[in-house]
Design an enzyme around this catalytic site. Structure first.
Site, PDB file in Angstrom:
ATOM      1  N   CYS A  74       0.846  -1.187   0.000  1.00  0.00           N
ATOM      2  CA  CYS A  74       0.000   0.000   0.000  1.00  0.00           C
ATOM      3  C   CYS A  74       0.888   1.246   0.000  1.00  0.00           C
ATOM      4  O   CYS A  74       1.938   1.276   0.641  1.00  0.00           O
ATOM      5  CB  CYS A  74      -0.967   0.007   1.179  1.00  0.00           C
ATOM      6  SG  CYS A  74      -0.298   0.644   2.715  1.00  0.00           S
ATOM      7  N   GLU A  75       0.436   2.235  -0.749  1.00  0.00           N
ATOM      8  CA  GLU A  75       1.250   3.442  -0.902  1.00  0.00           C
ATOM      9  C   GLU A  75       1.186   4.337   0.328  1.00  0.00           C
ATOM     10  O   GLU A  75       1.933   5.299   0.427  1.00  0.00           O
ATOM     11  CB  GLU A  75       0.821   4.221  -2.152  1.00  0.00           C
ATOM     12  CG  GLU A  75      -0.566   4.827  -2.099  1.00  0.00           C
ATOM     13  CD  GLU A  75      -0.932   5.501  -3.411  1.00  0.00           C
ATOM     14  OE1 GLU A  75      -0.362   5.158  -4.448  1.00  0.00           O
ATOM     15  OE2 GLU A  75      -1.814   6.383  -3.379  1.00  0.00           O
ATOM     16  N   HIS A  76       0.306   4.020   1.266  1.00  0.00           N
ATOM     17  CA  HIS A  76       0.196   4.867   2.463  1.00  0.00           C
ATOM     18  C   HIS A  76       1.127   4.423   3.585  1.00  0.00           C
ATOM     19  O   HIS A  76       1.564   5.240   4.380  1.00  0.00           O
ATOM     20  CB  HIS A  76      -1.252   4.871   2.964  1.00  0.00           C
ATOM     21  CG  HIS A  76      -2.219   5.353   1.937  1.00  0.00           C
ATOM     22  ND1 HIS A  76      -3.375   4.674   1.598  1.00  0.00           N
ATOM     23  CD2 HIS A  76      -2.182   6.443   1.137  1.00  0.00           C
ATOM     24  CE1 HIS A  76      -4.013   5.336   0.650  1.00  0.00           C
ATOM     25  NE2 HIS A  76      -3.312   6.409   0.342  1.00  0.00           N
ATOM     26  N   HIS A  77       1.406   3.132   3.675  1.00  0.00           N
ATOM     27  CA  HIS A  77       2.222   2.629   4.789  1.00  0.00           C
ATOM     28  C   HIS A  77       3.358   1.718   4.334  1.00  0.00           C
ATOM     29  O   HIS A  77       4.099   1.196   5.165  1.00  0.00           O
ATOM     30  CB  HIS A  77       1.343   1.842   5.776  1.00  0.00           C
ATOM     31  CG  HIS A  77       0.149   2.612   6.269  1.00  0.00           C
ATOM     32  ND1 HIS A  77      -1.095   2.522   5.694  1.00  0.00           N
ATOM     33  CD2 HIS A  77       0.034   3.512   7.278  1.00  0.00           C
ATOM     34  CE1 HIS A  77      -1.948   3.320   6.323  1.00  0.00           C
ATOM     35  NE2 HIS A  77      -1.286   3.941   7.289  1.00  0.00           N
TER      36      HIS A  77
ATOM     37  N   GLN B  23      -5.547  -0.464  -3.723  1.00  0.00           N
ATOM     38  CA  GLN B  23      -6.245  -1.547  -4.424  1.00  0.00           C
ATOM     39  C   GLN B  23      -7.171  -0.978  -5.503  1.00  0.00           C
ATOM     40  O   GLN B  23      -7.318  -1.552  -6.581  1.00  0.00           O
ATOM     41  CB  GLN B  23      -7.034  -2.381  -3.402  1.00  0.00           C
ATOM     42  CG  GLN B  23      -7.715  -3.587  -4.030  1.00  0.00           C
ATOM     43  CD  GLN B  23      -8.419  -4.453  -3.006  1.00  0.00           C
ATOM     44  OE1 GLN B  23      -7.993  -4.543  -1.855  1.00  0.00           O
ATOM     45  NE2 GLN B  23      -9.507  -5.096  -3.417  1.00  0.00           N
TER      46      GLN B  23
ATOM     47  N   HIS C 239      -5.292  -6.445   3.644  1.00  0.00           N
ATOM     48  CA  HIS C 239      -4.296  -5.382   3.793  1.00  0.00           C
ATOM     49  C   HIS C 239      -3.629  -5.469   5.157  1.00  0.00           C
ATOM     50  O   HIS C 239      -4.300  -5.361   6.183  1.00  0.00           O
ATOM     51  CB  HIS C 239      -4.973  -4.011   3.635  1.00  0.00           C
ATOM     52  CG  HIS C 239      -5.452  -3.753   2.242  1.00  0.00           C
ATOM     53  ND1 HIS C 239      -4.884  -2.806   1.427  1.00  0.00           N
ATOM     54  CD2 HIS C 239      -6.422  -4.349   1.509  1.00  0.00           C
ATOM     55  CE1 HIS C 239      -5.495  -2.808   0.254  1.00  0.00           C
ATOM     56  NE2 HIS C 239      -6.434  -3.746   0.277  1.00  0.00           N
TER      57      HIS C 239
ATOM     58  N   CYS D 172      -1.811  -3.320   6.521  1.00  0.00           N
ATOM     59  CA  CYS D 172      -1.890  -2.053   7.261  1.00  0.00           C
ATOM     60  C   CYS D 172      -3.170  -1.998   8.080  1.00  0.00           C
ATOM     61  O   CYS D 172      -3.270  -1.238   9.033  1.00  0.00           O
ATOM     62  CB  CYS D 172      -1.758  -0.844   6.337  1.00  0.00           C
ATOM     63  SG  CYS D 172      -3.072  -0.649   5.154  1.00  0.00           S
TER      64      CYS D 172
HETATM   65 ZN   LIG Z   1      -1.888   1.187   4.163  1.00  0.00          ZN
END
Ligand SMILES: [Zn+2]
Length: 209
Positions: free
Chosen positions: A99-102, A140, A168, A170
């Site tokens: 995931c690009e956030h975490h 996703q 996920h 995260c």
């Molecule tokens: Zn994430």
């Protein structure tokens, strides 16, 4: 969801604009060492001494998709298919992404269907197409839209359907900590988009064992 298709520019383009300077291998390893220290450990202890080098090398593999283009894999169309024009469904294509956030892993399966019009792709191409997008920092939803856009642009098809089911990390390991929750995304074009019966048929074929 329509807006997502329009904004689904190739990731490589987006990344190139934001990264004017590609870090050296040494800079990448130094950054990993900084994160190890930030986590609370000693990057110079024996067990971690080679970790920055290993992580930098692993990143080359895990994020190899940035250097690849869907045209690289969707290059050959087989036209001699005896007039076959019904649905082709490739389901349960496994993938691993981040995931690009975490930068936390998310993984699961992709299901792809299309109605051929004048040719088909080799079945192995779909797995390779999925990997090109999975091996990038992703959401996703973006990945679903990108796979569909790549198929629509290169496949001479009457329409395509892409569905992703994933867990996920995260969400499982941090944040709300809900292991086992599955996120489902889907995007359609052609008859899959315009005809609810086609969507229902795709979904029931995906669910059937
Ligand atoms: Zn994430």
């Amino acid at each position: 969801m329509d807006d997502m298709v329009k904004s689904a520019r190739p990731h490589r383009e987006r990344a190139a604009k934001k990264v004017p300077h590609k870090p050296t291998r040494a800079e990448a390893e130094a950054a990993v060492a900084t994160l190890l220290a930030w986590a609370g450990d000693d990057p110079s202890r024996e067990g971690l001494r080679d970790t920055p080098a290993r992580v930098a090398k692993a990143y080359q593999e895990l994020f190899a998709g940035y250097a690849q283009d869907p045209s690289d894999v969707l290059d050959t169309v087989f036209e001699d298919v005896g007039g076959y024009g019904e649905m082709v469904l490739v389901k349960d294509i496994p993938f691993y992404s981040h995931c690009e956030h975490h930068i936390a892993p998310f993984f699961g399966h992709v299901h792809i269907a299309y109605y051929p019009a004048g040719g088909v792709f080799g079945l192995s191409k779909f797995g390779r197409l999925v990997d090109i997008y999975a091996r990038r920092l992703q959401t996703q939803e973006t990945m679903t839209a990108q796979i569909l856009a790549a198929l629509d642009a290169r496949l001479h098809a009457r329409g395509a359907a892409v569905m992703i089911e994933a867990e996920h990390m995260c969400m499982s390991m941090r944040g709300v900590r809900k292991p086992g929750a599955t996120t489902v995304t889907m995007q359609f074009s052609g008859p899959f988009k315009s005809d609810p019966a086609e969507q229902a048929r795709f979904l029931s074929l995906v669910r059937s064992k």
